[in-house]
Structure formats: structure tokens, C-alpha cells
Write an enzyme that holds these catalytic residues in place. Structure first.
Site, PDB file in Angstrom:
ATOM      1  N   TRP A  45      -9.351 -61.910 -50.485  1.00 36.41           N
ATOM      2  CA  TRP A  45      -7.911 -62.056 -50.677  1.00 36.41           C
ATOM      3  C   TRP A  45      -7.664 -63.290 -51.523  1.00 36.41           C
ATOM      4  O   TRP A  45      -8.503 -64.187 -51.604  1.00 36.41           O
ATOM      5  CB  TRP A  45      -7.202 -62.169 -49.329  1.00 36.41           C
ATOM      6  CG  TRP A  45      -7.712 -63.286 -48.475  1.00 36.41           C
ATOM      7  CD1 TRP A  45      -7.331 -64.593 -48.494  1.00 36.41           C
ATOM      8  CD2 TRP A  45      -8.732 -63.196 -47.461  1.00 36.41           C
ATOM      9  NE1 TRP A  45      -8.032 -65.322 -47.567  1.00 36.41           N
ATOM     10  CE2 TRP A  45      -8.900 -64.495 -46.914  1.00 36.41           C
ATOM     11  CE3 TRP A  45      -9.512 -62.149 -46.958  1.00 36.41           C
ATOM     12  CZ2 TRP A  45      -9.811 -64.757 -45.894  1.00 36.41           C
ATOM     13  CZ3 TRP A  45     -10.410 -62.434 -45.950  1.00 36.41           C
ATOM     14  CH2 TRP A  45     -10.555 -63.711 -45.429  1.00 36.41           C
ATOM     15  N   ASP A  78     -14.673 -58.104 -49.288  1.00 33.68           N
ATOM     16  CA  ASP A  78     -13.411 -58.011 -48.552  1.00 33.68           C
ATOM     17  C   ASP A  78     -12.732 -59.357 -48.773  1.00 33.68           C
ATOM     18  O   ASP A  78     -12.947 -60.305 -48.009  1.00 33.68           O
ATOM     19  CB  ASP A  78     -13.678 -57.751 -47.074  1.00 33.68           C
ATOM     20  CG  ASP A  78     -12.394 -57.582 -46.272  1.00 33.68           C
ATOM     21  OD1 ASP A  78     -11.304 -57.595 -46.892  1.00 33.68           O
ATOM     22  OD2 ASP A  78     -12.474 -57.454 -45.035  1.00 33.68           O
ATOM     23  N   CYS A  82     -16.859 -62.130 -47.924  1.00 38.24           N
ATOM     24  CA  CYS A  82     -15.512 -62.065 -47.365  1.00 38.24           C
ATOM     25  C   CYS A  82     -14.870 -63.442 -47.429  1.00 38.24           C
ATOM     26  O   CYS A  82     -15.492 -64.444 -47.063  1.00 38.24           O
ATOM     27  CB  CYS A  82     -15.551 -61.580 -45.913  1.00 38.24           C
ATOM     28  SG  CYS A  82     -13.901 -61.390 -45.185  1.00 38.24           S
ATOM     29  N   SER A  93      -8.822 -58.696 -41.297  1.00 37.22           N
ATOM     30  CA  SER A  93     -10.143 -58.127 -41.031  1.00 37.22           C
ATOM     31  C   SER A  93     -10.409 -58.209 -39.534  1.00 37.22           C
ATOM     32  O   SER A  93     -10.239 -59.269 -38.924  1.00 37.22           O
ATOM     33  CB  SER A  93     -11.221 -58.905 -41.789  1.00 37.22           C
ATOM     34  OG  SER A  93     -11.035 -58.807 -43.181  1.00 37.22           O
TER      35      SER A  93
END
Length: 690
Positions: free
Chosen positions: A689, A687, A642, A472
Site C-alpha cells: 500500500w 501485498d 508486504c 491484511s
């Protein structure tokens, strides 16, 4: 036309020279005739004498010299359609892949190869390089089967190479009656839109009239993707054979996909040294835009500084210079960086297989009809292949272990590999424990199985391609138009076997510090994202980003700060940040404090280990339920998350639903529907992971 124009010009000059004599000149003079003869002679020599009769005579000097021609990774000539290729080569199975990290492409290759075990003949195809309107013609191929291996990217999006195929299906301009297909999706259950692409394609193909030969398979990368894939394909093939009325031979075929050529003589300037596609494409000063995944830009690292103030961990703040590249980005986008493998790991692997690192090789596809002629750019040295093109740090999948067994002399070690590469429950458990949980890469496997001696060229074929890593962007292009900022933890951990494993890209970047005038460059490109601030700056936003999850929000805050400086009305900007210790890993503390003191942001920080009991961002959110509801419920603000998908993002999602129940007067189902509506309206963006 050129000769005629020149003749007319000459006549005009002659006319002017004798114009005052009043004597009428003949239409074609002696000088004109001389020029015509000269032109005719030159033409005859050029076309017939010099080229040896139409170019049929070959240059004897060209035959005497031999040079290695560098090959491109791009697809070979696109003269024929995939239907024509299937017909001409007798293939009846085509496997399309949508891949962002290479796993779906790897699965597609395995399926195409396995087709021969069942009396079928397969080929792999990239939908980006195919005219997908030809799908409607697949019934022209007898006993055909289209298999789709499709990964889901981001918030339920198709991968880059499957985007056009996705749009083709959405348009629905083609009817697909008679098309026989099956789909395997690759996803992760920690994400909101689990396997959205696989589900959509499976459903949409049926809606357009295609016939589903076998049920949709779904791989979960949060659990065991390899196990999911093996279970699905091993059940799929017998059903396919039954559907076609052919005998399920299930032959054990060990067929090499690429043949090796070793170059004893070569021109060093014609060797690939890490380029993604075109030779010399990474040469500083000679790059040409546009820059993308196949033509990355060599960005100079202008800043690489440590963000942590103490402890045994590292976090990098990196600034990449993109001046003059014409690369554009927005806050929330991702920058992709092509890494280089750890030199120590490369050297150890070469040592274990007993190969020469400088040996120059080319691997060529034995299937002449394949669109992928080489597994990576060739010719190159083994050292280059292992450093730039082959993912030697990845955990090998079961098909690799199966091939390794063929090169293992010790019976016990061979039995172990055969067991782990099989489909029995005992084999799956052994693979999960010995390979996945113990985090063994190919180097560790060869170290622990000393009788296994595979040839290096076969390892280069078997192991997956080294992929770009996505980060990012932690800056605003409005404030920093010529640089891209990256915030990244350096990954380093001890495995159950006592080995130290390192993150491929963060380890690579950590050593690239621009000290004492030394310049370092890395290949990058930008991938657009849907993670965006609202178009109107007066809309309130609530951002949740513990650890390096703060990265995109740093860019968001810079955007909002600029709007405020320009005199625009800026809505409430609330940030929740979390880390372990205030003294060690409070990222961008000075910046955040400055913005908070200036009244730009409202800051909540959780230090999980600064007190006897753990405190996370979710605890702070729960304490501030009324404010959270006011922003996302009463004022229609935007919510952003995020960071870690597995626990943090999942916990935040559950808490937001709870806040909607407690403060919005909703039932649980109503709260879930409200949150889903926020996601669909792009007011709740993630966003994350795993």
C-alpha cells in the site's frame, strides 16, 4: 384441483357410511350440493365482495396514514437494458466505472454530468448491474460514446464490480464494431502493474473492433490523480465534439444531482442508522448470510490490545469474532471494515454550516432514469449521513471547490476557490499546495474560508462516500477458524497548518475496547486475495514484512506451524522484519522468538533507529544475497513482500534484480526477465500500500 379432491374425499366418507345397505347412491347427493353452494358462495365473497371488484377499490385507511418508506441503495428495477434506457431518455454518453474505493465512481459521475456542458447527455452505469453483452448494440444510439473509468486493484486485477466485465472481454464472444469509446484508468506508479486494467480494456476493446475516440488517460495516485483526470477530460471533450461534428459549447452548468426532502414527521424505526443497503441489516442477532460488501457481518471485537511497548505511537492487535457467520478466509486474505467518522469532526462540520444534526432528510436523484436513486441510504439524519456515509476527512477534489465558490461571499476567498478549481497551471499548483500538501479536509476549508456557507445537503451530494478500509488478515483460519486478527497502526499526524489529522478507521477502532463487559461490534466482510502460500508446504518461502507488513506472514507462520505439528514436511521459512526500536515497536516479539527457537522460522530483524546509522530490511537482504538466491533461484522458493509500496517494496524489487545479477550470473535485462517470470508464476507476490 383442491376443491375437487375435497369433494372426492367427502363422497368416499358417505359411501363408507352406507356401504352395508346395498342401496345404490345417486352420483351427487344432497350433502354434496350443499357443500358446492357453500364453496361457491365463499369464492364469490372472497374474489368480488371482499376486494371490492378485483382489488380496484383502495383501502381508505392506507390513504389517511403516511409513513416514510426506507429506500435501498441497490439499483432500481432492472426492467430495461442500458441500451433501452439510453434510447428512451435521449442519452448518448454512458460512463461505466470499475471502483474499489469510490474514486472511479466519483469520476464517472463527474463525466456524465459534464457531458451536458458539451451538448451531450450522459448516464453512469455499474458494469456489475448491466448486461455487458449489450455493448455490441451501442451503435443503435446515434453519436454514442462509452467512457470507461477503471481502477486497477491488487496485482493488476479488476475491481470487484468490474470482474464480470473483465471476463466478458477475455472471452471475446461479442464483436464490437461501431462501438465508440475512450478509457481513463486509475492506478499508482508505485505498484508493479500500473494501470493494468485501463490498459487492458483500452487494448481489448480495439481488438474486438471498437473505435477509440480519444486516447487512454492514466491517473497516478502516487503523484496527483486529480490533475491527471482534469488534464485528460479537458482535452477529451473537445476531441469528442470534433469527432461527432458538434459544437463544443463548454457551458458552465452548475446542476444539482439530488433534490432535498426534509421530513418533519417520520417513524424513527424506518430511519437508516448506518446500514450499507437494507434497513436493520446490521441489527445484532437478526443478520443473515452470505456476508459481503452490501451485507456486512457485525463482528464482535473480542480483543483490542496495544502492541507497542513505548513511544507516542499506537499499534492495535484486534480479534474479530466471526463464529456462526459462515465467513471463511485463508491466510493472505483481506478483511474490510466499515468505519464511523470521528464524532468531533462530525460535530464541527455541523456547527460550521449551522445545521440541525437530528434533521431527517432524503436526497433523491433528479434523474429518474439513474440506477442510483440516492447517494446513500435514505431517509436518515444529517448526523447519520456525516458519521456513516460521507467521507468528511478526505481531501476534496477540484469540482467540490468549484461548487463551494458559489456559496462564498468574500471576493478574495471566492477568487481563491475559483483559481484552485480551474485548469490553469497556477490553479493546479495552488490546489496542490493549499489543499493536498496542507491536507485540508472540508472542515479545514470552511474554517479557513469563513465567508463560505454551503448548505449541508449539497455537501452530502458533493463529498465522496465513506468507504470500507481493507486490512491484511494476521491470522490463520486453520488455527483460528472463529476469529479474524487485524494488526494496524493508529494513524495520527500534524499537518503543515498545525492541525492534527487522524486515520478514519484506526481512530474509530482504537476507541472500541471490550472493557468491563462492554461489547463493541463492527461491520466487516472478507475479500479474497491471490497472496497465498505455495500449495506444497515443503516449498521454501522468503517473507519480507517490516512494520505492520508482518500481518499476513503471522498467518503464514501459523499455517506452517500447524503443518509441522501434523507431521508434514515443512520447507525453509525465512522472515525479514523491521521496526524503529527493539524496545518499543517490535511487533509480536514473543511469538516470533518462540517460532525461531523452535526452528520453524529463520528470523532477521532490522531496528532502524537503535544505532547511529539507519538499518533497514534491504540492508539485511543485501548481506544475505547468497541465501536469498539459493531460495528463489536454486530451490524455486516463493518470495513475498508486504508493506509500504512507495519506498520499501520498490527498494526490495530493485535489490532482488541485483541479487539475480550478482548470484545468478545474469545480465541486468536477464535478471529483470527472471523476476518478471517469478511474478507471472506467482512465486513473487506483493501485498503493498502507498
Amino acid at each position: 384441483m383442491g376443491n375437487i379432491i375435497r369433494m372426492e374425499g367427502t363422497a368416499e366418507v358417505l359411501e363408507e357410511m352406507g356401504g352395508e345397505s346395498g342401496v345404490s347412491e345417486p352420483l351427487v347427493g344432497m350433502l354434496d350440493m350443499v357443500l358446492l353452494v357453500l364453496l361457491a358462495g365463499v369464492s364469490i365473497y372472497y374474489f368480488f365482495v371482499k376486494d371490492g371488484g378485483g382489488g380496484k377499490k383502495e383501502d381508505s385507511q392506507a390513504l389517511k396514514s403516511f409513513t416514510i418508506s426506507p429506500t435501498q441503495l441497490a439499483s432500481r428495477g432492472n426492467d430495461d437494458s442500458f441500451i433501452a434506457k439510453m434510447k428512451s431518455s435521449g442519452r448518448n454518453v454512458i460512463v461505466f466505472y470499475g471502483s474499489q474505493t469510490g474514486t472511479a465512481e466519483e469520476f464517472a459521475g463527474r463525466l456524465a454530468k459534464e457531458a451536458s456542458r458539451y451538448g451531450l447527455k450522459g448516464m453512469v452505469a455499474d458494469p456489475e448491474e448491466c448486461d455487458m453483452t449489450e455493448l455490441s448494440r451501442l451503435p443503435e444510439v446515434e453519436n454514442h460514446l462509452a467512457i470507461f473509468c477503471l481502477a486497477t486493484y491488487g496485482e493488476g486485477d479488476p475491481t470487484d464490480n468490474a470482474q464480470e466485465f473483465y471476463e466478458f472481454l477475455q472471452a471475446g464472444d461479442e464483436q464490437l464494431e461501431g462501438v465508440q469509446y475512450t478509457v481513463f484508468g486509475l492506478g499508482n506508479k508505485t505498484y508493479e502493474h500500473y494501470n493494468a486494467m485501463g490498459k487492458y480494456v483500452d487494448k481489448r476493446l480495439a481488438e474486438l473492433g471498437a473505435s477509440r475516440v480519444y486516447a487512454l488517460g492514466m491517473g497516478d495516485d502516487d503523484a496527483n490523480m486529480e490533475d491527471d483526470f482534469i488534464t485528460w477530460k479537458d482535452a477529451m471533450w473537445p476531441k469528442v465534439c470534433e469527432f461527432f461534428g458538434v459544437e463544443a459549447l463548454d457551458q458552465d452548468i452548475n446542476m444539482r444531482q439530488y433534490k432535498l426532502t426534509v421530513h418533519e414527521e417520520y417513524d424513527p424505526s424506518r430511519l437508516f442508522t448506518g446500514e450499507i443497503a437494507r434497513l436493520n441489516s446490521l441489527k445484532i442477532g437478526s443478520q443473515r448470510p452470505p456476508f459481503d460488501s452490501k451485507n456486512p457481518f457485525m463482528a464482535e471485537i473480542s480483543v483490542n490490545r496495544e502492541l507497542f511497548k513505548g513511544g507516542d505511537r499506537n499499534c492495535m492487535h484486534i480479534e474479530l469474532n466471526i463464529e456462526g457467520s459462515r465467513i471463511r478466509y485463508d491466510s493472505g486474505d483481506h478483511v474490510a471494515i466499515y468505519p464511523t467518522n470521528d464524532p468531533e469532526l462530525v460535530a464541527r462540520l455541523i456547527q460550521l454550516v449551522g445545521e440541525e444534526p437530528g434533521r431527517v432528510i432524503t436526497l433523491t436523484n433528479v434523474d429518474e432514469d439513474s440506477s442510483k436513486r440516492h447517494p446513500f441510504p435514505c431517509p436518515c439524519t444529517y448526523a447519520t449521513a456525516l458519521a456513516h456515509y460521507v467521507d468528511i476527512a478526505a481531501v476534496p477534489r477540484t469540482h467540490v471547490l468549484k461548487e463551494l465558490a458559489e456559496y462564498t461571499s468574500d471576493n478574495k476567498e471566492k477568487e481563491q476557490l475559483v483559481l484552485m478549481s480551474g485548469t490553469s497551471e497556477a490553479g493546479k499548483q495552488a490546489y496542490q499546495r493549499w489543499v493536498v500538501q496542507d491536507c485540508r479536509n472540508i472542515v479545514h476549508i470552511l474554517e479557513d474560508l469563513p465567508s463560505c456557507h454551503p448548505p449541508l445537503d449539497h455537501l452530502c451530494e458533493l463529498l465522496p462516500r465513506l468507504q470500507a478500509r481493507y486490512y491484511s488478515i494476521s491470522s490463520s483460519s486453520k488455527v483460528h477458524p472463529n476469529t479474524i486478527h487485524v494488526t494496524a497502526n493508529v494513524l495520527r499526524y500534524t499537518t503543515p497548518t498545525g492541525r492534527i489529522n487522524k486515520g478514519v478507521c484506526t481512530t474509530f477502532l482504537h476507541h472500541l475496547k471490550p472493557d468491563n463487559g462492554t461489547k463493541h461490534y463492527v461491520p466487516i466482510f472478507v475479500r479474497k486475495s491471490q497472496f497465498r502460500l505455495p500449495s506444497k508446504p515443503q516449498v521454501p518461502v522468503l517473507m519480507i514484512g517490516p512494520g505492520t507488513g508482518i500481518a499476513p506472514f503471522r498467518g503464514f507462520i501459523q499455517d506452517r506451524s500447524l503443518h509441522k505439528e501434523e507431521g508434514k514436511e515443512v520447507g525453509e521459512t525465512v522472515l525479514y522484519f523491521g521496526c524503529r526500536n527493539k524496545a518499543n515497536d517490535y511487533l509480536y516479539e514473543e511469538e516470533l522468538t518462540q517460532h525461531s527457537d523452535a526452528g520453524l522460522i529463520k528470523l532477521y530483524v532490522a531496528f532502524s533507529r537503535d544505532q547511529p546509522h539507519k538499518v533497514y530490511v534491504t540492508h539485511l537482504l543485501e548481506q544475505n544475497q547468497e541465501e536469498v538466491w539459493r531460495i528463489i533461484g536454486k530451490e524455486n522458493g516463493h518470495l513475498y513482500v508486504c508493506g509500504d509500496a512507495k519506498s520499501m517494496a520498490r527498494d526490495v524489487h530493485a535489490l532482488i534484480i541485483k541479487i539475480c545479477e550478482n548470484n545468478g550470473g545474469m545480465s541486468h535485462s536477464e535478471a529483470e526477465a527472471y523476476v518478471k517470470k517469478m511474478i507471472n508464476q506467482k512465486r513473487y507476490s506483493s501485498d503493498v500500500w502507498s
